[in-house]
Design an enzyme around this catalytic site. Structure first.
Site, PDB file in Angstrom:
ATOM      1  N   ASP A   1      -0.767  -4.518   6.527  1.00 31.27           N
ATOM      2  CA  ASP A   1      -1.533  -5.612   5.184  1.00 31.27           C
ATOM      3  C   ASP A   1      -1.454  -6.164   3.860  1.00 31.27           C
ATOM      4  OD1 ASP A   1      -2.323  -3.216   5.437  1.00 31.27           O
ATOM      5  OD2 ASP A   1      -4.329  -3.765   4.529  1.00 31.27           O
ATOM      6  N   GLU A   2      -2.179  -6.970   3.778  1.00 32.26           N
ATOM      7  CA  GLU A   2      -1.912  -7.381   1.671  1.00 32.26           C
ATOM      8  C   GLU A   2      -0.638  -7.531   1.129  1.00 32.26           C
ATOM      9  OE1 GLU A   2      -6.306  -6.915   0.864  1.00 32.26           O
ATOM     10  OE2 GLU A   2      -5.569  -4.439   0.897  1.00 32.26           O
ATOM     11  N   VAL A   3       0.244  -7.766   1.817  1.00 31.47           N
ATOM     12  CA  VAL A   3       1.580  -7.520   1.218  1.00 31.47           C
ATOM     13  C   VAL A   3       1.636  -8.785   0.267  1.00 31.47           C
ATOM     14  CG1 VAL A   3       3.836  -7.136   1.432  1.00 31.47           C
ATOM     15  CG2 VAL A   3       2.498  -6.378   3.024  1.00 31.47           C
TER      16      VAL A   3
ATOM     17  N   HIS B   1       0.601  -0.991  -0.177  1.00 30.46           N
ATOM     18  CA  HIS B   1       0.194   0.042  -0.265  1.00 30.46           C
ATOM     19  C   HIS B   1       0.562   0.975   0.185  1.00 30.46           C
ATOM     20  CE1 HIS B   1      -4.152  -2.126   0.502  1.00 30.46           C
ATOM     21  NE2 HIS B   1      -3.198  -2.790   0.932  1.00 30.46           N
TER      22      HIS B   1
ATOM     23  N   GLU C   1      -2.840  -9.073   9.846  1.00 23.09           N
ATOM     24  CA  GLU C   1      -1.599 -10.066   8.999  1.00 23.09           C
ATOM     25  C   GLU C   1      -0.724  -9.961   9.473  1.00 23.09           C
ATOM     26  OE1 GLU C   1      -3.865  -7.422   7.253  1.00 23.09           O
ATOM     27  OE2 GLU C   1      -4.030  -8.492   5.304  1.00 23.09           O
TER      28      GLU C   1
END
Ligand code: NAG
Ligand code: NAG
Ligand code: NAG
Length: 523
Positions: free
Chosen positions: A316-318, A263, A367
């Site tokens: 998050d969301e890596v 992000h 996460e």
């Protein structure tokens, strides 16, 4: 079309069933303890603030300004020129704050007592609070006891005498705004902060930057805001300080977030070496020392402005594929005997250490806990979002948790209903007291992909208010069935409208239009 009409008829039918006025308490969120009588009182034309006996000097004007704001919203904009009766007039508000300290931070005392006697000459409503911020909550409650009476053109305070004792169930009651997906103008952010105070939310989580844009000035690395959409869709650091001060004076903490290492594509617009490569631009380059220098610079600048105890580092969301496909990062991984998940862990833990060195405690999205568990700093607060049941695991590991499960508390999910917001219990399935204490609260999230100045208020309200009561009111006083609070929430939604907040109707899903002609409270 027909199905939609049918739905409206059904919803209208449901509403007619229990949207009618229930005489009694119309407060939102419901206080811890309330008793009331049956006398009607009226507010004096020179309704004033008295602070005799208060230990709080109010050098900053925090209390005085809050009083003026409350006095300003009570008439809902009406010109009230009626004459008052000869008795039963409330001359003012007597506020006693017991602590001179008005430093706002996590965990301060927000409790208060509010008494409105039915008789006296003159009658004064009385507020007692440990801190000025408890007194601010009390004034919000007081404002909800009052209503405009257009038969007499006065402000009526019904059901006196009142005796209210109140304090929040959770000390963290948050709302997230996202200024990366769409820039939010400063007056909009301020109006969101004002609206939060009406339901006693106390943390504005400012998700400042993301993949799409970097709107914030950073003194240490002035090219970062080259990642803004345009040169006007930006916040100076002075603007950020102004937002923090504005929020503080209203009892609202500002939690700043930079979401790393994913992000963060927009960071590289100003500093391309933060990208793994020109055509693989996210996550931030883990192999580059400059990456950590920039994070250090940002958090150093933040620490002078964002005084909240916590900073949010995302995590998050890596998607690490740019790391494994970029030759110089491949070499670095090999040299350091790390695979991509090891590099993700290295990044998150190193960023945590930098934040801690600037005096912060760190909040990370869940996460990081799901992947690294107890390797995280023991002071980490894990921010749940993926689904239910996370707080149970986080607190069993001895870490603190904030609940934001997306199925219930994501405001951008327009199919998440206010009933679902209301019933989402942060302590579900957590029975041990020591684990319960580690759940510091919850947060509703207004992600900005489809939100800008044009629709933010009606997407936040009234659903955020449903969560606000869940986070404020003692468990035993919360309704077991949301039907039991429909009428009270409908009236609170209308109160928001009367105060100029574009809260959406309750009928239907999030952000629906009114179901048809009719009173505000039947929509
Ligand atoms: C004032 O309150 C803050 C926040 O609780 C606390 O950190 C600080 O130590 C207090 N200051 C004094 C002088 O008591
Ligand atoms: C990465 O390495 C760790 C041990 O260092 C190992 O447990 C893990 O399975 C590896 N992950 C991947 C995706 O290869
Ligand atoms: C709570 O426990 C019940 C019974 O085990 C389970 O069905 C439910 O999914 C759990 N809720 C959450 C949010 O974990």
């Amino acid at each position: 079309m027909f199905a939609k009409m049918l739905l409206r008829v059904v919803l209208l039918g449901i509403c007619l069933g229990f949207c009618s006025r229930v005489e009694g308490i119309d407060l939102w969120p419901m206080p811890m303890s309330v008793s009331y009588g049956k006398h009607s009182l009226y507010l004096s034309k020179d309704f004033g603030l008295v602070t005799e006996g208060s230990k709080y000097p109010d050098g900053s004007g925090t209390l005085k300004d809050a009083f003026l704001r409350v006095k300003d919203v009570i008439p809902n904009g009406h010109v009230l020129d009626g004459s008052l009766p000869s008795s039963g007039v409330v001359a003012g508000l007597h506020v006693v704050v017991l602590s001179p300290n008005d430093t706002l931070n996590y965990g301060i005392d927000e409790s208060y007592k509010l008494l409105v006697p039915a008789t006296g000459s003159p009658i004064y409503a009385y507020i007692e609070a440990q801190t000025v911020y408890g007194a601010l909550h009390a004034m919000q409650t007081f404002s909800q006891l009052c209503s405009v009476n257009l038969d007499t053109r006065t402000i009526k305070l019904s059901l006196a005498p009142w005796s209210i004792t109140d304090q929040p169930r959770f000390s963290y009651r948050g709302l997230l705004i996202d200024t990366s997906r769409h820039f939010l103008p400063l007056p909009i952010i301020k109006s969101v902060i004002d609206s939060m105070t009406y339901s006693k939310l106390n943390v504005l989580h400012w998700h400042i930057v993301d993949t799409q844009s970097f709107p914030m000035e950073i003194y240490s690395y002035p090219k970062l805001w080259h990642g803004s959409y345009t040169s006007t869709e930006r916040y100076t650091m002075a603007d950020a300080l102004e937002i923090v001060k504005y929020a503080q004076r209203r009892g609202v903490n500002v939690l700043a977030e930079i979401d790393v290492p994913g992000h963060a594509l927009s960071w590289g617009k100003g500093y391309p070496s933060l990208w793994p490569s020109a055509n693989c631009q996210e996550p931030l380059d883990v192999s580059n020392e400059f990456t950590f220098k920039v994070i250090d610079g940002i958090l150093s600048d933040f620490s002078k402005i964002f005084e909240f105890r916590f900073v949010h580092l995302g995590g998050d969301e890596v998607d690490t594929s740019c790391w494994t496909t970029t030759p110089h990062i491949q070499d670095w991984l090999k040299k350091n005997k790390m695979n991509e998940s090891g590099a993700y862990e290295y990044f998150v833990l190193r960023a945590q250490k930098i934040a801690i060195s600037h005096g912060y405690e760190v909040i990370n999205w869940e996460e990081t806990f799901n992947n690294f568990g107890k390797k995280l700093s023991p002071s980490t607060i894990v921010h749940n979002w993926l689904g239910g049941g996370v707080a149970e695991k986080v607190t069993a590991a001895g870490l603190r948790c904030i609940v934001s499960n997306q199925d219930k508390w994501y405001l951008d999910h327009l199919d998440a209903t206010w009933q679902g917001f209301y019933m989402n219990e942060p302590l579900v399935n957590i029975t041990k007291t020591e684990q319960q204490k580690l759940v510091i609260g919850g947060e509703v999230c207004m992600w900005g992909e489809h939100i800008d100045a044009s629709d933010i208020h009606q997407t936040i309200w009234p659903r955020a208010a449903a969560a606000a009561e869940r986070l404020w009111t003692p468990l035993e006083k919360l309704a077991k069935d949301p039907k039991l609070v429909t009428s009270r929430l409908a009236r609170f939604r209308c109160l928001l409208n009367q105060r100029g907040v574009a809260a959406a109707p309750l009928a239907g899903l999030g952000r629906e239009v009114p179901i048809g002609p009719g009173s505000c409270i039947s929509q």
